[in-house]
Structures are given as structure tokens and as C-alpha cells.
Design a protein around this motif. Structure first.
Motif, short mmCIF file in Angstrom:
data_model
loop_
_atom_site.label_atom_id
_atom_site.label_comp_id
_atom_site.label_asym_id
_atom_site.label_seq_id
_atom_site.Cartn_x
_atom_site.Cartn_y
_atom_site.Cartn_z
N LEU A 31 -8.96 -1.61 4.16
CA LEU A 31 -8.73 -1.39 5.60
C LEU A 31 -8.28 -2.69 6.26
N GLY A 90 -6.31 8.29 0.58
CA GLY A 90 -5.66 7.34 1.48
C GLY A 90 -4.19 7.16 1.20
N LEU A 147 -9.47 5.10 -0.74
CA LEU A 147 -8.30 4.40 -0.23
C LEU A 147 -7.47 3.75 -1.32
N VAL A 192 -13.92 8.85 1.03
CA VAL A 192 -12.73 8.21 1.58
C VAL A 192 -12.17 7.31 0.49
N LEU A 238 -10.32 7.80 11.95
CA LEU A 238 -10.97 7.88 10.65
C LEU A 238 -12.41 8.34 10.81
N CYS A 250 -1.26 8.07 3.92
CA CYS A 250 -0.42 6.99 4.38
C CYS A 250 1.05 7.38 4.23
N TYR A 267 0.83 -1.20 0.00
CA TYR A 267 0.00 0.00 0.00
C TYR A 267 0.87 1.25 0.00
N LEU A 274 -5.49 7.85 9.18
CA LEU A 274 -5.07 6.47 9.03
C LEU A 274 -4.14 6.04 10.14
#
Lengths: 342, 250
Positions: free
Chosen positions: B133, B69, B37, B35, B104, B73, A204, B91
Motif C-alpha cells: 500500500l 489487488g 495485494l 486482501v 478499501l 488495479c 504494480y 483501490l
């Protein structure tokens, strides 16, 4: 983010990996090579040499003309229904040139490979040098790799943050055998690994880095060793392109006459759907690869014609099973489970 | 108003529905908290422009609150310590060992609570996608709690809508994901279930969509309404048609 599932002995995925890096060298891109197994210097020494345009185009041109001659020789008499179908192209046409071709039997000359800037990350060296760093609950080796990549991206200006360091090229990142035991991750050895989220978190964050900078990445993973299949599903979700290589070495398919011309299959599990609602899906989904003396080619899987003397072959049932998995488009007969014996 | 819609996809990619809902609610004048991600802002922006909506303009006039996201991150992993700013990263659960998604949820709640100068119609929460998630270390219970809190805040208190995308697979080995997906199915008012065709890949029909209106949740003792269509995705549009009646066949 191109994610490659390795074949069992890693031979062919290594080849694909080297192709990616070699393409980077020829195009003048910067390289970043990370590995826990082979030292990146050695990897770079073994990149295949690019084929000079003239010789290869000549070879391909010969093949193409030979094929065309057969076409004119006679219109089909028995299978005349197939006459109007477009000729199935086994390998990509010579007219559209995308990328370069490589000669696997020769290695790239040192001048060419030194002509670009490259960075390396060799895990055994890195572990001994760097101090501890913020890890976000991730495996230490992965965290180091991420910090290293991020540092290079930032320093070389690939993320556009520093207006003075305008980059005209892209960074090609290659990571070999991620997820294997050598990276300190036990997903390949146990069914309930200690930290099941390390690899997915790593992917990620890497995805975030790639989206933010001018870079492309290929990762090879020994997927056949990962015990927990849930991880593979999550990983597929997080990658743009997922390609699996299945080689026939050591499996029963090696002697199967269905696959006698090929060395393995290419499974395309996912293709990127970026910046648009649709993705570019090709017509056929059955691809196989073969390693000739000089070339590594990926072609559509063709069934060889069923020319046996006896009515039934030894593994006809197996053939029928595999044929059911193939989509139509091959020029061979449809094989059903039951045979009508006359 | 006050509805929870679940987008579920199996063996195919259901993100075209996310793009649709995003442009739909923005055009309707609702305040949207997205949101996002899985993809970057520019990806959604480019597709939204093809559908006729500009996300940058919506962000500037305050109609769209976009949580990217991937970018958050990166700030979390590579940024300096954020104690001084006082605003914890949404996050944050990634770096803590206690995996609760409270940060969140706080982000969602603050972005959708109407301020005095807002004149938008109902708030909408859009999540793409929830399965990420789980990959990032949240437990299924934490994810379900988060969704529950969002429903209470957005659907009941603010009378808004919630649209969430999850992936699922029939014979999936990912039990945590299936747990979340099935549990959400039971709580949804409307389920849009996108599946690849059972017969395999087809060029003209990209998949089929099952629309399930959960009438059984209301107290009228009705059965769920199920409708099935097939669809084909084009560059700027998605065409739906009854099963077996694709344009290629007729």
C-alpha cells in the motif's frame, strides 16, 4: 517479472537484455521492446546470433573431457579430505539443455529476427503522437507504456479474453533503462523526487498485466543512480526475480587478483516463489560473469589458489574481507584475518 | 477472539505464514476476507490445495471474500469509468490525490458484516501485504488509520481476528515502512517475526521465527513472552524445531 540492476556503464546489462530478446526470437515468441534511449529497431538489429548446436556442443564437450582426464591422473595426496567431495561444476553441464546459446561476436540474421512478430515503443516518438490519457497520478511516460502494453496484450489475444484469438506463444517484453532521466522520472537525479511512487505504481500495474496474460518481462534499471534506496527496496518487493550486475570496469576490483578471470559479479537478490511454499534455491550464491570473445558465461566464483612467493600479498586484507562474504564450496583455502606466519 | 496478529518478516519471505493462516481459518469455519495485494488468486489457490483447502470452493459457498489487488488495479487503470455501477473500486486511492483508504475499508467492512443467512464462526481479516500500500501511494498515516478502523470494526465490533503481514529490514532506508511496522508492533497482541539467519544462507534451516505474546498489553503487569524457533519450509509443510536442533545436525 525479472528485474535487473544495471552495472555502472550498462554494458553487461545490455547484453543480458539482448539475450532475453534473442531467446524469444529463437523460440518463436512475440516481442515487445520499449526504450527511451535507443530505437528498438536498432536494438533488434544487434541481437546476438544463435550458435548452431553442433559446433557449440563440440566445444563444450572438449572442455568437459579435458577436465575429466585431469581427474583420473592422480588421487589427491595432500588435500585427500577433499577427494570425496563432488567435483564443482563451473559452468552448467551439457547434458541438461535449457534455452539456447548465443555467439556474441555475430549479429542475428535479419531473416531470423523478422520471422517473429514484434512491437516497439520508442518514447520520443510516442510522446509526440498520442493525446493525453488517464494516468492515475503516474508519470506520463510510464502511463503511455502501460497503455501500449495493455493494448498489444488485448489485441493479440495474450490475455485469453477473446476466444477467437487463441495464442500459442508468449509475449516477451523488454524494457530498457526504466527509471532513468529519459523516461521523465527524476528518481535518478534527486534525493527527494517529485513523485516517489511512479515507478512502484508502474511495476504494480505491470505485474497485474503479466499475471493476467501469457507474457514475461525483463526490465533493466540503473540502480546505482537511484538516490533514494527506499525505492529499490519497494521495487524488490514487487518483482519476482531481482538480479544485480556489478562489473569491475573502473573499480578497484579490476586489478584485484581474486577476480582476475572475471568481468563482474552477479548478485541474485531474489528468486520467484510462485505457486508453492518453497523456492528453488541453488547451492551457491556467488556467481560471476565473464565475457569471452564469443560467449557470455555466468559461473560460480572460484578463488584462484594462493600461489604467491611472498607470504603476504598486497591487498590481503581486502581479500580476506571479500573471502568472508563468500560461502564455502570453493576449492581454495580459507583465508582468515590473521595470518599464522611460520 | 478479537486479536490482532502481526506477521513481520526481515531478510526473508514470510508469506508461508499467510498461507498457513488462510487455510487454518478456512478449515476452522470462519468467514475470511483476504486482501491479497501481492500475488494472483491462482497462486494462493495452488498452495492452499497443497495444504488441503480449496479456495474456489470456499469462495463459492461464501466463506471467502477474495480481493485480488492486481486485478482490481487493472480494472481501475484500464477499465471504463465506474460511476454508473455506484461501487467505487477498493483501490481507488491510487488514482486520487487524496490518499485515504476509506474505499478499501468499506469493502472490508461490507464483506465481513454478517448477513442473515451466514452461519460462519467469527470473521477474519487477512492482509498480504501492507507494505504494498505504501508503494502504491498511500501515506503511512493513511495506512495506520485503515488498520485502526479495521481493528475497531473487526476486532471490537464483530469480535473477529485480524492478521496482517508487513516487511521490514533492520537497516532499511524505507522510513515510512519502518514507521508502519514499528507502530503496528506496539498495537499487536501477537507478533510472529520471521527472520533470515544472522549467519547467512543455509540449506537446511531457512530462518528463524520469534513468537511474541504481548502479555504486557493486558493489565496483569506481565512481561512479553518471547519464544524462538527455527524452521525449514518443505513443499507441503513447514517444520519447526528448537534452535540448533535441525534435522541436518542431529
Amino acid at each position: 517479472l525479472v528485474f535487473t540492476e544495471e552495472d555502472k556503464y550498462g554494458l553487461y546489462s545490455n547484453l543480458l537484455f539482448k539475450y532475453f530478446l534473442a531467446e524469444g526470437v529463437v523460440c518463436g515468441h512475440d516481442l515487445f521492446v520499449a526504450s527511451a534511449k535507443d530505437h528498438p529497431d536498432n536494438i533488434l538489429k544487434e541481437l546476438p546470433a544463435p550458435l548452431l548446436d553442433d559446433t557449440h556442443r563440440h566445444e563444450l564437450g572438449e572442455e568437459a573431457t579435458a577436465v575429466k582426464c585431469e581427474d583420473f591422473h592422480g588421487s589427491m595426496k595432500i588435500a585427500w579430505r577433499y577427494q570425496n567431495l563432488p567435483k564443482v561444476e563451473a559452468s552448467p553441464t551439457t547434458s541438461t539443455k535449457f534455452g539456447h546459446y548465443y555467439d556474441v561476436s555475430k549479429t542475428m540474421s535479419p531473416e531470423l529476427s523478422q520471422s517473429i512478430k514484434w512491437h516497439s515503443f520508442y518514447l520520443p516518438e510516442e510522446l509526440s503522437s498520442q493525446p493525453k490519457m488517464k494516468t492515475c497520478n503516474m508519470n506520463g511516460a510510464y502511463a503511455r507504456l502501460l497503455h501500449s502494453i495493455q493494448r498489444i496484450i488485448y489485441q493479440e489475444g495474450f490475455d485469453g479474453s477473446d476466444p477467437q484469438k487463441k495464442q500459442k506463444t508468449i509475449l516477451r517484453i523488454g524494457i530498457q533503462s526504466l527509471g532513468s532521466m529519459l523516461w521523465g522520472d527524476d528518481i535518478c537525479s534527486s534525493d527527494t523526487p517529485e513523485d516517489i511512487h511512479s515507478l512502484t505504481k508502474f511495476l504494480y500495474v505491470l505485474r497485474g498485466l503479466l499475471r493476467k496474460s501469457l507474457s514475461a518481462c525483463i526490465i533493466t534499471v540503473p540502480a546505482h543512480l537511484i538516490q533514494n534506496k527506499a525505492i529499490m527496496e519497494r521495487v524488490t518487493n514487487l518483482s519476482d526475480t531481482v538480479v544485480g550486475l556489478e562489473s569491475f570496469i573502473g573499480s578497484e576490483r579490476e586489478t584485484n587478483p581474486l577476480y582476475k578471470d572475471y568481468h563482474g559479479l552477479v548478485h541474485v537478490h531474489q528468486i520467484p516463489r510462485l505457486n508453492s511454499l518453497i523456492c528453488d534455491v541453488s547451492d551457491t550464491k556467488d556467481l560471476a560473469f565473464r565475457l569471452k570473445r564469443k560467449l557470455f558465461t555466468i559461473e560460480r566464483l572460484h578463488l584462484p589458489p594462493d600461489l604467491s612467493d611472498t607470504v603476504s600479498r598486497a591487498s590481503k586484507q581486502d581479500l580476506a574481507e571479500s573471502a568472508k562474504l563468500l560461502s564455502s564450496g570453493c576449492g581454495a583455502m580459507a583465508i582468515g584475518k590473521k595470518h599464522l606466519d611460520f | 477472539q478479537g486479536k490482532f496478529t502481526l506477521l513481520r518478516d526481515t531478510r526473508t519471505d514470510g508469506s508461508f505464514l499467510v498461507h498457513h493462516f488462510l487455510s487454518f481459518y478456512l478449515r476452522a469455519g470462519c468467514k475470511v476476507c483476504f486482501v491479497a495485494l501481492l500475488q494472483s488468486f491462482s497462486h494462493y489457490n495452488i498452495v492452499a490445495q497443497k495444504l488441503g483447502v480449496s479456495l474456489t470452493a470456499a469462495k463459492e459457498r461464501g466463506q471467502l471474500v477474495f480481493l485480488e489487488g492486481l486485478k482490481s488495479c487493472l480494472d481501475l487503470v484500464f477499465g471504463e469509468e465506474q460511476e454508473q455501477s455506484g461501487q467505487p473500486s477498493p483501490l481507488q486511492f491510487m488514482s486520487e490525490s487524496a490518499s485515504n483508504l476509506k474505499a478499501l475499508f468499506d469493502f472490508v467492512r461490507t464483506s465481513l458484516t454478517p448477513t442473515g443467512s451466514d452461519s460462519w464462526k467469527g470473521p477474519v481479516l487477512l492482509v498480504d501485504d501492507l507494505s504494498v500500500l505504501l508503494s502504491l501511494g498511500a501515506t503511512p498515516v493513511a495506512v495506520l488509520d485503515f488498520i485502526h478502523y479495521c481493528r475497531v470494526a473487526v476486532c471490537s465490533q464483530l469480535k473477529g481476528n485480524v492478521v496482517v503481514l508487513v516487511h521490514s529490514n533492520e537497516d532499511s532506508e524505507d522510513e515510512e515502512n519502518e514507521l508502519v511496522a514499528n507502530s503496528l508492533c506496539h498495537h499487536s497482541d501477537l507478533i510472529l517475526w520471521v527472520e533470515g539467519l544472522a549467519t547467512g544462507f543455509c540449506k537446511d534451516v531457512h530462518g528463524q521465527i520469534k513468537i511474541i505474546r504481548r502479555a504486557s498489553l493486558e493489565l496483569t503487569a506481565e512481561q512479553d513472552h518471547v519464544q524462538i524457533y527455527q524452521y525449514k519450509i518443505q513443499d507441503k509443510n513447514v517444520t519447526f524445531f528448537a534452535r540448533g536442533l535441525s534435522a541436518a545436525v542431529l
